[in-house]
Design a protein around this motif. Structure first.
Motif, mmCIF file in Angstrom:
data_model
loop_
_atom_site.group_PDB
_atom_site.id
_atom_site.type_symbol
_atom_site.label_atom_id
_atom_site.label_comp_id
_atom_site.label_asym_id
_atom_site.label_seq_id
_atom_site.Cartn_x
_atom_site.Cartn_y
_atom_site.Cartn_z
ATOM 1 N N ASP A 81 0.837 -1.202 0.000
ATOM 2 C CA ASP A 81 0.000 0.000 0.000
ATOM 3 C C ASP A 81 0.866 1.243 0.000
ATOM 4 O O ASP A 81 2.087 1.165 0.114
ATOM 5 C CB ASP A 81 -0.905 -0.008 1.233
ATOM 6 N N GLY A 82 0.225 2.406 -0.090
ATOM 7 C CA GLY A 82 0.945 3.673 -0.064
ATOM 8 C C GLY A 82 1.615 3.980 -1.386
ATOM 9 O O GLY A 82 2.718 4.506 -1.416
ATOM 10 N N VAL A 83 0.941 3.676 -2.498
ATOM 11 C CA VAL A 83 1.517 3.860 -3.829
ATOM 12 C C VAL A 83 0.694 4.875 -4.599
ATOM 13 O O VAL A 83 -0.530 4.799 -4.638
ATOM 14 C CB VAL A 83 1.539 2.516 -4.601
ATOM 15 N N LEU A 84 1.379 5.837 -5.191
ATOM 16 C CA LEU A 84 0.731 6.802 -6.076
ATOM 17 C C LEU A 84 1.221 6.581 -7.492
ATOM 18 O O LEU A 84 2.416 6.413 -7.719
ATOM 19 C CB LEU A 84 1.070 8.239 -5.669
ATOM 20 N N GLU A 85 0.305 6.605 -8.424
ATOM 21 C CA GLU A 85 0.667 6.490 -9.829
ATOM 22 C C GLU A 85 1.351 7.778 -10.252
ATOM 23 O O GLU A 85 0.935 8.869 -9.853
ATOM 24 C CB GLU A 85 -0.604 6.254 -10.642
ATOM 25 N N SER A 86 2.397 7.681 -11.045
ATOM 26 C CA SER A 86 3.147 8.852 -11.488
ATOM 27 C C SER A 86 2.223 9.837 -12.199
ATOM 28 O O SER A 86 1.366 9.446 -12.978
ATOM 29 C CB SER A 86 4.261 8.427 -12.434
ATOM 30 N N GLY A 87 2.424 11.111 -11.905
ATOM 31 C CA GLY A 87 1.612 12.143 -12.538
ATOM 32 C C GLY A 87 0.330 12.432 -11.783
ATOM 33 O O GLY A 87 -0.376 13.374 -12.093
ATOM 34 N N GLN B 19 -2.817 0.720 -4.143
ATOM 35 C CA GLN B 19 -2.134 -0.518 -3.820
ATOM 36 C C GLN B 19 -1.472 -1.062 -5.076
ATOM 37 O O GLN B 19 -2.021 -0.961 -6.168
ATOM 38 C CB GLN B 19 -3.147 -1.534 -3.272
ATOM 39 N N LEU B 20 -0.298 -1.649 -4.905
ATOM 40 C CA LEU B 20 0.422 -2.278 -6.003
ATOM 41 C C LEU B 20 0.505 -3.768 -5.696
ATOM 42 O O LEU B 20 0.829 -4.164 -4.575
ATOM 43 C CB LEU B 20 1.824 -1.676 -6.120
ATOM 44 N N VAL B 21 0.176 -4.593 -6.696
ATOM 45 C CA VAL B 21 0.180 -6.042 -6.534
ATOM 46 C C VAL B 21 1.000 -6.635 -7.668
ATOM 47 O O VAL B 21 0.808 -6.285 -8.834
ATOM 48 C CB VAL B 21 -1.261 -6.617 -6.579
ATOM 49 N N LEU C 119 1.544 -6.700 -13.199
ATOM 50 C CA LEU C 119 1.736 -5.708 -12.158
ATOM 51 C C LEU C 119 0.401 -4.974 -12.125
ATOM 52 O O LEU C 119 -0.034 -4.434 -13.150
ATOM 53 C CB LEU C 119 2.884 -4.761 -12.496
ATOM 54 N N ILE C 120 -0.270 -4.986 -10.987
ATOM 55 C CA ILE C 120 -1.621 -4.442 -10.897
ATOM 56 C C ILE C 120 -1.610 -3.241 -9.970
ATOM 57 O O ILE C 120 -1.112 -3.311 -8.842
ATOM 58 C CB ILE C 120 -2.603 -5.507 -10.366
ATOM 59 N N TYR C 121 -2.192 -2.125 -10.447
ATOM 60 C CA TYR C 121 -2.333 -0.927 -9.621
ATOM 61 C C TYR C 121 -3.807 -0.720 -9.317
ATOM 62 O O TYR C 121 -4.632 -0.610 -10.227
ATOM 63 C CB TYR C 121 -1.755 0.310 -10.312
ATOM 64 N N VAL C 122 -4.132 -0.693 -8.029
ATOM 65 C CA VAL C 122 -5.507 -0.462 -7.581
ATOM 66 C C VAL C 122 -5.569 0.966 -7.061
ATOM 67 O O VAL C 122 -4.985 1.281 -6.017
ATOM 68 C CB VAL C 122 -5.907 -1.453 -6.458
ATOM 69 N N SER C 123 -6.229 1.843 -7.809
ATOM 70 C CA SER C 123 -6.342 3.240 -7.370
ATOM 71 C C SER C 123 -7.577 3.383 -6.491
ATOM 72 O O SER C 123 -8.601 2.738 -6.714
ATOM 73 C CB SER C 123 -6.396 4.201 -8.560
ATOM 74 N N ARG C 124 -7.438 4.204 -5.474
ATOM 75 C CA ARG C 124 -8.514 4.388 -4.500
ATOM 76 C C ARG C 124 -8.920 5.849 -4.451
ATOM 77 O O ARG C 124 -8.113 6.737 -4.675
ATOM 78 C CB ARG C 124 -8.070 3.914 -3.129
ATOM 79 N N GLY C 125 -10.159 6.061 -4.127
ATOM 80 C CA GLY C 125 -10.693 7.408 -4.003
ATOM 81 C C GLY C 125 -11.068 7.698 -2.568
ATOM 82 O O GLY C 125 -10.483 7.165 -1.623
#
Length: 195
Positions: free
Chosen positions: A17-23, A31-33, A39-45
């Motif tokens: 956890d604690g991952v921000l997508e660049s930009g 979350q990064l899995v 490689l899966i990025y789960v963005s949260r709101g």
């Protein structure tokens, strides 16, 4: 846990956890899995609700001269640690908030091992974590110390030459050559062994 839509032959290796997508500087961290296939990025709101799930195929990460194109870098503006991956479709970066060196190294090495069978050389990771220009400053200091040693009639310290070593593969007993303390791979059975 979020349904990631994994395939039947897909398993999770790492997640963090604690991952921000660049930009994307605002908003919640995601979350990064890492699986054996994606490689899966789960963005949260707001309220940690899942906004989107992006999948990046691991096999689309470039491998050049046997080196997986996955790097630990620092963000240009923030200086925060980033996991930078060069895919055939273009680069992607993820800012890693609150991640320690050990955790990041594990991710970089696991991705490299998936693609090449080998971890990233330790010096590649050290260079990424050093301050810009630190290597040049270290070399200048080393040369300066050597000048002072020479002015006092002392010889500069010489690095010991690596000691050659030979042995037999523990798997198939084939002869192996290299340097003492080196990890070598048997060309016949692929077994890794420390000389």
């Amino acid at each position: 846990m979020v349904d990631l839509g994994l395939q039947s032959n897909e398993g999770i290796f790492l997640q963090g956890d604690g991952v921000l997508e660049s930009g994307r500087k605002s908003g919640q961290s995601g979350q990064l899995v890492l699986t054996n296939l994606h490689l899966i990025y789960v963005s949260r709101g707001l309220f940690r609700k899942v906004k989107a799930i992006k999948k990046y195929p691991v096999k689309q990460i470039k491998v050049i001269d046997g080196q997986a194109q996955v790097f630990l870098t620092r963000g240009a503006g923030s200086g925060a640690l980033q996991l930078q991956l060069h895919f055939y479709g273009g680069p992607e970066s993820f800012e890693l908030q609150g991640w320690g060196k050990k955790q990041i190294t594990r991710w970089v090495n696991r991705i490299s091992e998936l693609l090449t069978g080998n971890p990233v050389p330790p010096e590649a990771l050290e260079d990424a974590l050093a301050l810009p220009g630190a290597q040049m400053v270290a070399e200048v200091l080393k040369d300066t110390v050597n000048v002072f040693r020479a002015s006092f009639g002392l010889e500069p310290k010489k690095e010991p030459a690596p000691e050659s070593a030979a042995g037999r593969c523990e798997g198939c007993h084939a002869p192996l050559k290299g340097f003492k303390g080196q990890l070598v791979r048997c060309p016949y059975c692929g077994n890794d062994q420390l000389l």
